[in-house]
Design an enzyme around this catalytic site. Structure first.
Site, PDB file in Angstrom:
ATOM      1  N   TYR A  78       0.873  -0.776   0.114  1.00 40.50           N
ATOM      2  CA  TYR A  78      -0.096  -0.153   0.118  1.00 40.50           C
ATOM      3  C   TYR A  78       1.093   1.316   0.230  1.00 40.50           C
ATOM      4  CZ  TYR A  78      -3.508   2.907   1.044  1.00 40.50           C
ATOM      5  OH  TYR A  78      -4.727   4.233   0.967  1.00 40.50           O
ATOM      6  N   PHE A 130      -6.174  19.785 -23.664  1.00 40.75           N
ATOM      7  CA  PHE A 130      -7.300  19.135 -24.822  1.00 40.75           C
ATOM      8  C   PHE A 130      -8.482  18.980 -23.669  1.00 40.75           C
ATOM      9  CE2 PHE A 130      -8.632  14.316 -23.149  1.00 40.75           C
ATOM     10  CZ  PHE A 130      -8.664  13.787 -24.250  1.00 40.75           C
ATOM     11  N   ASP A 131      -9.631  18.580 -24.171  1.00 42.60           N
ATOM     12  CA  ASP A 131     -11.077  18.810 -23.641  1.00 42.60           C
ATOM     13  C   ASP A 131     -10.908  18.410 -21.812  1.00 42.60           C
ATOM     14  OD1 ASP A 131     -10.772  16.115 -24.200  1.00 42.60           O
ATOM     15  OD2 ASP A 131     -12.838  15.889 -25.145  1.00 42.60           O
ATOM     16  N   ASP A 221       1.874  18.992 -20.869  1.00 41.08           N
ATOM     17  CA  ASP A 221       0.761  17.798 -21.138  1.00 41.08           C
ATOM     18  C   ASP A 221       1.124  16.487 -21.934  1.00 41.08           C
ATOM     19  OD1 ASP A 221      -1.051  16.272 -21.854  1.00 41.08           O
ATOM     20  OD2 ASP A 221      -2.991  16.966 -21.957  1.00 41.08           O
ATOM     21  N   ALA A 223       1.421  13.178 -22.443  1.00 39.51           N
ATOM     22  CA  ALA A 223       0.704  12.076 -22.970  1.00 39.51           C
ATOM     23  C   ALA A 223       1.869  11.197 -24.354  1.00 39.51           C
ATOM     24  CB  ALA A 223      -0.525  12.731 -23.234  1.00 39.51           C
ATOM     25  N   HIS A 456     -20.574  14.614 -26.198  1.00 36.50           N
ATOM     26  CA  HIS A 456     -19.755  14.004 -26.782  1.00 36.50           C
ATOM     27  C   HIS A 456     -20.018  11.973 -26.949  1.00 36.50           C
ATOM     28  CE1 HIS A 456     -15.797  12.414 -28.359  1.00 36.50           C
ATOM     29  NE2 HIS A 456     -16.762  13.179 -30.059  1.00 36.50           N
TER      30      HIS A 456
HETATM   31  N1  F0G Z   1      -4.197  14.598 -22.233  1.00 40.79           N
HETATM   32  C1  F0G Z   1      -4.194  14.322 -23.580  1.00 40.79           C
HETATM   33  C2  F0G Z   1      -3.128  15.088 -24.965  1.00 40.79           C
HETATM   34  C3  F0G Z   1      -4.532  13.299 -24.392  1.00 40.79           C
HETATM   35  O1  F0G Z   1      -4.710  12.819 -25.378  1.00 40.79           O
HETATM   36  C4  F0G Z   1      -6.104  13.015 -23.057  1.00 40.79           C
HETATM   37  C5  F0G Z   1      -6.637  11.268 -23.303  1.00 40.79           C
HETATM   38  C6  F0G Z   1      -5.353  13.288 -21.806  1.00 40.79           C
HETATM   39  C7  F0G Z   1      -4.515  14.353 -21.407  1.00 40.79           C
HETATM   40  C8  F0G Z   1      -6.418  12.678 -21.261  1.00 40.79           C
HETATM   41  O2  F0G Z   1      -5.618  11.175 -20.433  1.00 40.79           O
HETATM   42  O3  F0G Z   1      -7.212   9.773 -20.947  1.00 40.79           O
HETATM   43  O4  F0G Z   1      -5.822   8.997 -19.662  1.00 40.79           O
HETATM   44  O5  F0G Z   1      -7.720  11.004 -18.684  1.00 40.79           O
HETATM   45  N2  F0G Z   1      -6.622  11.419 -24.910  1.00 40.79           N
HETATM   46  C9  F0G Z   1      -7.292  10.261 -24.689  1.00 40.79           C
HETATM   47  C10 F0G Z   1      -7.743  10.055 -26.126  1.00 40.79           C
HETATM   48  C11 F0G Z   1      -9.008   9.952 -24.351  1.00 40.79           C
HETATM   49  O6  F0G Z   1      -8.844   9.152 -27.231  1.00 40.79           O
HETATM   50  O7  F0G Z   1      -7.027  10.946 -27.189  1.00 40.79           O
HETATM   51  P1  F0G Z   1      -6.941  10.101 -20.008  1.00 40.79           P
END
Ligand code: F0G
Length: 464
Positions: A78, A130-131, A221, A223, A456
């Site tokens: 944990y 990102f949204d 960000d 990702a 969406h």
């Molecule tokens: N930032 C970016 C640039 C993303 O593309 C995503 C997610 C997130 C943050 C949020 O991350 O899904 O792990 O909570 N993008 C996915 C997509 C959902 O289909 O492009 P998450």
């Protein structure tokens, strides 16, 4: 001889299948029925009714044998898990960021970070947030200002770094709100909302210097950080002979921290993180992490996934992997273009985006042309894309009017290490058939039921 070798190297697929998952194509009548039953919304389809699933590249990658074997050594304690330290050390080796908070996925990291950094009326300028990121900043009381360069909004503009931040727009934002109002500057690498478009090193360096000079921190960000690094290697002067690892290190040397959805470039089905240089921030993030995600040495991830994540970070910066990955997206884009399907150019890292308005030039912009492309690709061939356009963007919270986005796109996202060239040849044949038969189509879609809030995922449509 040398150029022949280079050509062969470019075509290398650096993995082979050891385990396979059966997929099947439903008969046409059943596809039609499934699409109608789903209310013409891709998210309502049963995954087993989809033949080729290009809904997202998030959490859908295939793990390597090295990741699978690393999972067996996952430490599920944990607190103080060895796997947490292993993950944090691997991330630090790659990026230089010394403090790491895990989270269950990217939006978990966004929630934790913004709960601390955003105060009322704070502003976060960036490149097409990102949204979920935008929503978390707004829920915490802040506001996002999109400072992406104009070329990033033009689907046909050939610019090597369409994800770049426009310095003039950034300056204007600072002037308008004042540096004190700036919570931080956010650079999304690569820029998903803009079509998986990269940001140049020069832009990262300049933006971060600009912010630093005014006492404002800069976050990534991150990702798709490795895909961004590969584009820098390919396209930016002075980087061709640098390794992806060196480029990644340099990218992160310019920022104060990052949030990251690990479901993309760390190639795990679930996970996310926040990394930073500032120990004080790390301490401040511990409490919200405990509240929202879990104890700060697991944050919603299992020890097994943290081990897979650490190995995924090593897998993703391998150059033969990135060469194949970015090449696969480019090839899909090229084939689609040859089939008269209008795509965003140049093709980004993780997806190919079809321009809905150009695909159906006669369909009115208010009748969701990009959503219609998604629906028809599924009906024609069991391919599942997703709309990133008029449905996704929603309504203006002040006026209640539908926002008309600059781009109305159908995204074909490419899961990592999952599909082969034959799958993509099939996708292209499906898109070609739809385009040939339906170019002159005049009517699109309207809502059957528009969902409240984030519409969406659960709104339904009908044909007009
Ligand atoms: N930032 C970016 C640039 C993303 O593309 C995503 C997610 C997130 C943050 C949020 O991350 O899904 O792990 O909570 N993008 C996915 C997509 C959902 O289909 O492009 P998450």
């Amino acid at each position: 001889m040398e150029s022949k070798d280079r050509d062969l190297e470019r075509r290398v697929v650096p993995f082979r299948a050891k385990v396979v998952e059966p997929i099947r194509l439903l008969p046409r009548v059943e596809r039609q029925e499934a699409m109608v039953a789903a209310g013409l919304n891709m998210f309502n389809l049963k995954a087993e009714d989809v033949y080729i699933d290009l809904l997202t590249d998030s959490g859908t990658g295939a793990m390597s044998t090295r990741q699978m074997s690393a999972m067996m050594s996952g430490d599920e304690s944990y607190a103080g898990s060895r796997s947490y330290r292993h993950m944090a050390e691997t991330f630090q080796e790659l990026t230089g960021l010394p403090y790491l908070i895990p989270s269950h996925q990217g939006r978990g990291a966004e929630r934790v970070l913004n709960s601390v950094l955003i105060t009322r009326d704070a502003v976060v300028p960036g490149n097409s947030h990102f949204d979920t990121t935008k929503a978390h900043i707004e829920v915490a009381g802040g506001r996002c200002v999109d400072c992406t360069i104009d070329a990033g909004m033009d689907t046909q503009a050939e610019h090597p770094f369409k994800g770049n931040v426009d310095l003039a727009k950034l300056e204007e934002c600072f002037e308008c709100y004042g540096a004190k109002q700036m919570a931080y500057v956010l650079i999304t690498v690569t820029c998903n909302s803009g079509g998986g478009q990269p940001v140049s090193m020069e832009n990262i360096r300049t933006v971060s210097q600009f912010a630093k000079d005014r006492g404002v921190t800069v976050f990534f960000d991150a990702a798709r950080f490795a895909e961004n690094a590969y584009f820098i290697k390919q396209r930016e002067e002075g980087y061709a002979d640098k390794s992806v690892r060196e480029i990644v290190w340099e990218m992160f040397s310019h920022v104060d921290g990052c949030t990251m959805s690990s479901k993309k470039d760390a190639i795990v089905p679930m996970g996310g993180l926040i990394a930073m240089r500032d120990e004080g921030l790390y301490e401040a993030l511990k409490t919200p992490t405990i509240l929202y995600e879990g104890f700060y040495t697991y944050g919603g991830m299992s020890g097994m996934v943290m081990e897979a994540l650490a190995q995924g970070l090593r897998d993703v910066v391998e150059e033969d992997y990135l060469c194949h990955r970015i090449g696969q997206a480019a090839l899909l884009g090229q084939w689609l273009e040859e089939a008269d399907v209008p795509v965003v150019k140049p093709v980004g890292g993780h997806a190919v985006f079809i321009d809905g308005r150009m695909f159906y030039p006669e369909v009115p912009e208010d009748e969701f042309p990009a959503q219609l492309v998604c629906v028809e690709l599924y009906r024609e061939g069991g391919v599942r894309p997703v709309e990133v356009g008029a449905n996704l963007i929603g309504r203006d919270p002040d006026t209640g009017e539908n926002i008309r986005p600059t781009l109305d796109l159908c995204r074909l996202a490419i899961p990592r290490r999952v599909y082969a060239g034959e799958h993509f040849e099939y996708v292209v044949d499906v898109a070609r058939a739809v385009r040939q038969e339906q170019k002159a189509r005049r009517r699109g879609l309207t809502f059957a039921k528009e969902a409240d809030g984030i519409r969406h995922f659960s709104s339904t449509f009908r044909f007009l």
